[in-house]
Each structure stands twice: as C-alpha cells, then as structure tokens.
Design a protein around this motif. Structure first.
Motif, mmCIF file in Angstrom:
data_model
loop_
_atom_site.group_PDB
_atom_site.id
_atom_site.type_symbol
_atom_site.label_atom_id
_atom_site.label_comp_id
_atom_site.label_asym_id
_atom_site.label_seq_id
_atom_site.Cartn_x
_atom_site.Cartn_y
_atom_site.Cartn_z
ATOM 1 N N THR A 226 0.806 -1.228 0.000
ATOM 2 C CA THR A 226 0.000 0.000 0.000
ATOM 3 C C THR A 226 0.836 1.274 0.000
ATOM 4 O O THR A 226 0.597 2.191 -0.793
ATOM 5 C CB THR A 226 -0.913 0.011 1.232
ATOM 6 O OG1 THR A 226 -1.639 -1.218 1.276
ATOM 7 C CG2 THR A 226 -1.865 1.178 1.193
ATOM 8 N N HIS B 248 2.367 1.917 -3.287
ATOM 9 C CA HIS B 248 1.388 2.472 -4.223
ATOM 10 C C HIS B 248 1.230 3.970 -3.990
ATOM 11 O O HIS B 248 1.156 4.760 -4.949
ATOM 12 C CB HIS B 248 0.022 1.808 -4.037
ATOM 13 C CG HIS B 248 -0.018 0.355 -4.377
ATOM 14 N ND1 HIS B 248 -1.005 -0.492 -3.914
ATOM 15 C CD2 HIS B 248 0.808 -0.422 -5.131
ATOM 16 C CE1 HIS B 248 -0.791 -1.706 -4.360
ATOM 17 N NE2 HIS B 248 0.296 -1.691 -5.111
ATOM 18 N N ASN C 187 -4.918 -4.796 -6.743
ATOM 19 C CA ASN C 187 -3.939 -5.842 -7.010
ATOM 20 C C ASN C 187 -4.691 -7.158 -7.145
ATOM 21 O O ASN C 187 -5.311 -7.625 -6.176
ATOM 22 C CB ASN C 187 -2.913 -5.929 -5.879
ATOM 23 C CG ASN C 187 -1.941 -7.075 -6.092
ATOM 24 O OD1 ASN C 187 -1.562 -7.370 -7.218
ATOM 25 N ND2 ASN C 187 -1.547 -7.732 -5.015
ATOM 26 N N GLY D 79 -4.020 -10.660 -7.568
ATOM 27 C CA GLY D 79 -3.175 -11.837 -7.515
ATOM 28 C C GLY D 79 -4.037 -13.042 -7.177
ATOM 29 O O GLY D 79 -5.155 -13.187 -7.681
ATOM 30 N N THR E 230 -3.230 -3.786 -11.107
ATOM 31 C CA THR E 230 -1.968 -4.500 -11.225
ATOM 32 C C THR E 230 -2.211 -5.965 -10.879
ATOM 33 O O THR E 230 -3.320 -6.368 -10.543
ATOM 34 C CB THR E 230 -0.900 -3.866 -10.305
ATOM 35 O OG1 THR E 230 0.352 -4.520 -10.534
ATOM 36 C CG2 THR E 230 -1.267 -4.006 -8.837
ATOM 37 N N GLY E 231 -1.167 -6.778 -10.964
ATOM 38 C CA GLY E 231 -1.313 -8.210 -10.711
ATOM 39 C C GLY E 231 -1.711 -8.963 -11.965
ATOM 40 O O GLY E 231 -2.108 -8.380 -12.989
ATOM 41 N N ARG F 281 -4.923 -8.506 -14.438
ATOM 42 C CA ARG F 281 -5.106 -7.471 -15.466
ATOM 43 C C ARG F 281 -4.859 -8.023 -16.860
ATOM 44 O O ARG F 281 -5.218 -7.381 -17.859
ATOM 45 C CB ARG F 281 -4.196 -6.272 -15.185
ATOM 46 C CG ARG F 281 -2.756 -6.460 -15.576
ATOM 47 C CD ARG F 281 -1.871 -5.363 -15.024
ATOM 48 N NE ARG F 281 -0.533 -5.392 -15.631
ATOM 49 C CZ ARG F 281 0.385 -6.314 -15.401
ATOM 50 N NH1 ARG F 281 0.133 -7.327 -14.569
ATOM 51 N NH2 ARG F 281 1.555 -6.255 -15.996
ATOM 52 N N GLY G 101 3.489 -3.291 -14.099
ATOM 53 C CA GLY G 101 2.538 -4.172 -13.436
ATOM 54 C C GLY G 101 3.063 -5.548 -13.104
ATOM 55 O O GLY G 101 2.673 -6.140 -12.090
ATOM 56 N N GLU H 128 4.996 -5.693 -7.350
ATOM 57 C CA GLU H 128 5.098 -6.314 -6.028
ATOM 58 C C GLU H 128 6.564 -6.505 -5.634
ATOM 59 O O GLU H 128 6.938 -6.275 -4.480
ATOM 60 C CB GLU H 128 4.368 -7.664 -6.023
ATOM 61 C CG GLU H 128 2.873 -7.550 -6.066
ATOM 62 C CD GLU H 128 2.283 -7.256 -4.700
ATOM 63 O OE1 GLU H 128 2.389 -8.105 -3.796
ATOM 64 O OE2 GLU H 128 1.710 -6.163 -4.529
#
Length: 369
Positions: free
Chosen positions: A155, A158, A175, A177, A295-296, A299, A326, A330
């Motif tokens: 967070t 971001h 995100n 995932g 993201t993740g 997408r 993207g 992480e």
C-alpha cells in the motif's frame, strides 16, 4: 539512495518476480531491470507440498518441516538475483540490500480477542549467504504481533508511486493476484487498504482441477460460459464480506464447493464474476474514485477486466497506462519496503493493516563472510 533488489513469490506458485530500484525509501524511486522466472513442475510440487502441510498444520502444534521448500526458494531466488545483477551490469557488491518476501504458506487473520498468525517460509540467512548481500525478510510478523492483519503491504509503495506521478485522487489501486486487495488514496489522508476477496485463486484452482492448466488463459473459458446466479449468490454469502476493513484473507479461505457441478465454462464465468463483483462492492463502500488502476496477473485477463468495468461502472486501466510496471510492482514494493526497514521507517499503518501503531516490519540477515 540505496540500490535494492526486491523479490516476490505469490500464492499462485507460478514463479518469482525480481526488480532492482534505487530509492531512499520515500519519494525517490528510480527503476532498474527486472526479471521473472517460472518454477519448474518439480519445484512447484515441492512448494505445493509445503502449502498442503501448512494447511494441515493450521498453526496447531509443532510446525511442519519446510526445509525442502526453503532449499528450493533459496536456490531459485539466488539464481534470479544473479540475473538481475548481471542485467544491470553490476556485481553483488554494488547492491545494498535485497528485500525477500518468501512464500506465504498459511495466513490466519485476527479475530475478536484472537491475534492473527502468518507464515512466510524462506531462509533469509541462507539467501544472504548465497548471494553475498544483506537480506531484509520476514516483513509481516511484526505487524501481526502488534495486532495487524499482516497484509496488504504494498500500500505505502502504491502511495509513493501515485504521489510521484501526481495522480488525481481519490485513486483506487487494485492488485489482482491469488487474492484481491485494494489501496485507496484520497488526498492527504492516510491510505486505506484491505483484501476484498479472491481474485485469480479460485479461477486458477478451477482450471487446474478441470483442465490441468494453471489459469484461464485470456479469460477464454469465462468468456464462453454463463454466470450461474445461484452459485454466485452462494459465493457472495461468505461471512468475510460482512467484516469491516481492515481485513485479510488466506488464498485457501474460500473453496470451489459453491460451483461444484457447473460446466467448465460456466464455473469459470461464475468465479470471474464473483471476483469482479466483490472488488466493485469494496470500492463503492470506500467512495467514488477518479481512477481505477489494476496490477497483478488478473489485469491480463480481458474477461475479468471487462466484468470489473461493468461492475464498477467506470473504466479500469492496467497500471502501465500511468507508467508503472505491473508485472514487477510487487517485487519493487518489497525492495522499497526493505529500504524503509533499513531506516526504521513504517511499512504499515493502522489504516492499512489495522496494526495498533505504525510498524517497521522486517528482519535483517547479513551474509556470513
């Protein structure tokens, strides 16, 4: 400024992302090369066995022996660090820190009167010795020990990226995932974050069960199916959704039982709709975002992205539209967090994980000469 390599291995067990950044752990962030490596079938089997053992353990009694999985993690992460260092034209001595997330094998959110528990396996000292670089690891335990959820942790990164890009707020960063989480950024307020429900985890499990493939490539199965309203209602009836944030999930807190008996395509469509609807519900409870960035891995699924756009009622954009990476974000986050741990700066806040006070989580392992 520190040169830091961040490493991330997600709950999908598909591989490792690594990224080099130069950062002060605050607003200064310069991007270096990134690399991704997939786990071999044998490596993935070892890691899945560790997850299965952890689920059977359930934090009850003596922990399982994770040595085999940790050996795989150390070897593959060390190899990937070497690739990133080489891609940057540097040597190990030029890297100040490595941020090593490890592999989450079990997570239990706190409940009323009960502390949470979290388990990320990975031997930080073994990795430091293998690569000859100090390693910051075990990012989540201190947050949980102080009453937090231990997740999500990206967070504040971001928020740093959004401030760096001067993006309009309120801004929602999703995100997608194995689990979905949202970062909510609104002006000068502390960021808000929480898990919203499953993202790709159930879809991946459904595909693996029925096709042997680890995900719904291109969202094609979901696109060919019909959403089963009864099954969707059963999925939405999970008690997690009545909890107020901050809140977190283990990927394995949800099962495929509500979609048992559906066709391959209808099950994929229903699970994809489930992700889209639970994410949308979470966002609208927070407010009306100016922009929704995603993201993740989710997408890359056009069916999921289309369902998200319909459910949220406004465009959803991959983070690449604002210049973020993207596939590496992480990993970058854990590099940035490592730089913060090195300086004693917070890695989570009461508004992001529910921790009782700002916490600088993570432990340092220095290579043994």
């Amino acid at each position: 400024m520190k040169r830091v390599i961040g490493l991330m291995s997600g709950t999908s067990l598909d591989g490792i992302d690594a990224a080099l950044i130069e950062t002060d752990g605050m607003a200064e962030i310069r991007f270096g090369p990134g690399e991704t490596v997939s786990y071999s079938a044998d490596d993935r089997a070892v890691l899945q066995a560790a997850v299965d053992a952890a689920l059977a353990w359930g934090f009850d009694g003596e922990a399982p022996d994770f040595a085999a999985a940790e050996a795989v993690l150390t070897a593959r992460h060390a190899e990937l660090v070497g690739k990133v260092v080489a891609a940057a034209g540097l040597s190990a001595k030029d890297i100040d820190l490595v941020g090593f997330h490890g592999q989450t094998v079990l997570h239990r959110a706190p409940k009323e009167g009960q502390m949470g528990r979290t388990c990320q396996i990975g031997d930080g000292q073994a990795l430091a010795d293998a690569i000859g670089i100090p390693v910051i690891h075990d990012f989540r335990s201190e947050d949980v020990a102080k009453g937090g959820q231990g997740a999500p942790l990206a967070t504040l990164y971001h928020a740093a990226l959004a401030a760096r890009g001067d993006l309009d707020s309120p801004l929602a960063v999703l995100n997608l995932g194995g689990v979905a989480n949202v970062t909510w950024l609104s002006g000068g307020d502390d960021p808000i974050a929480f898990d919203t429900g499953p993202a790709n985890g159930l879809i991946d499990s459904w595909c693996e069960r029925h096709t042997g493939q680890s995900y719904d490539e291109g969202g094609r199965l979901a696109a060919a199916g019909q959403v089963d309203k009864g099954a969707l209602d059963r999925l939405m009836d999970h008690p997690f959704f009545s909890l107020a944030p901050p809140k977190s999930l283990d990927r394995w807190d949800f099962t495929l039982a509500p979609v048992d008996g559906l066709s391959l395509e209808d099950g994929a469509a229903t699970l994809t709709s489930f992700t889209a609807n639970t994410v949308a519900d979470a966002i609208w409870k927070l407010g009306h975002p100016e922009r929704v960035l995603v993201t993740g891995g989710g997408r890359h699924n056009p069916t999921l992205m289309a369902m998200l756009q319909t459910a949220i009622g406004k465009p959803v954009e991959p983070v690449e539209t604002v210049g973020w990476r993207g596939d590496l974000i992480e990993a970058e986050a854990f590099a940035w967090l490592a730089a913060r741990v090195d300086q004693g700066l917070p890695t989570s806040l009461p508004s992001t994980t529910g921790v009782s006070m700002p916490v600088s989580g993570g432990r340092r392992a220095n290579p043994v000469a």
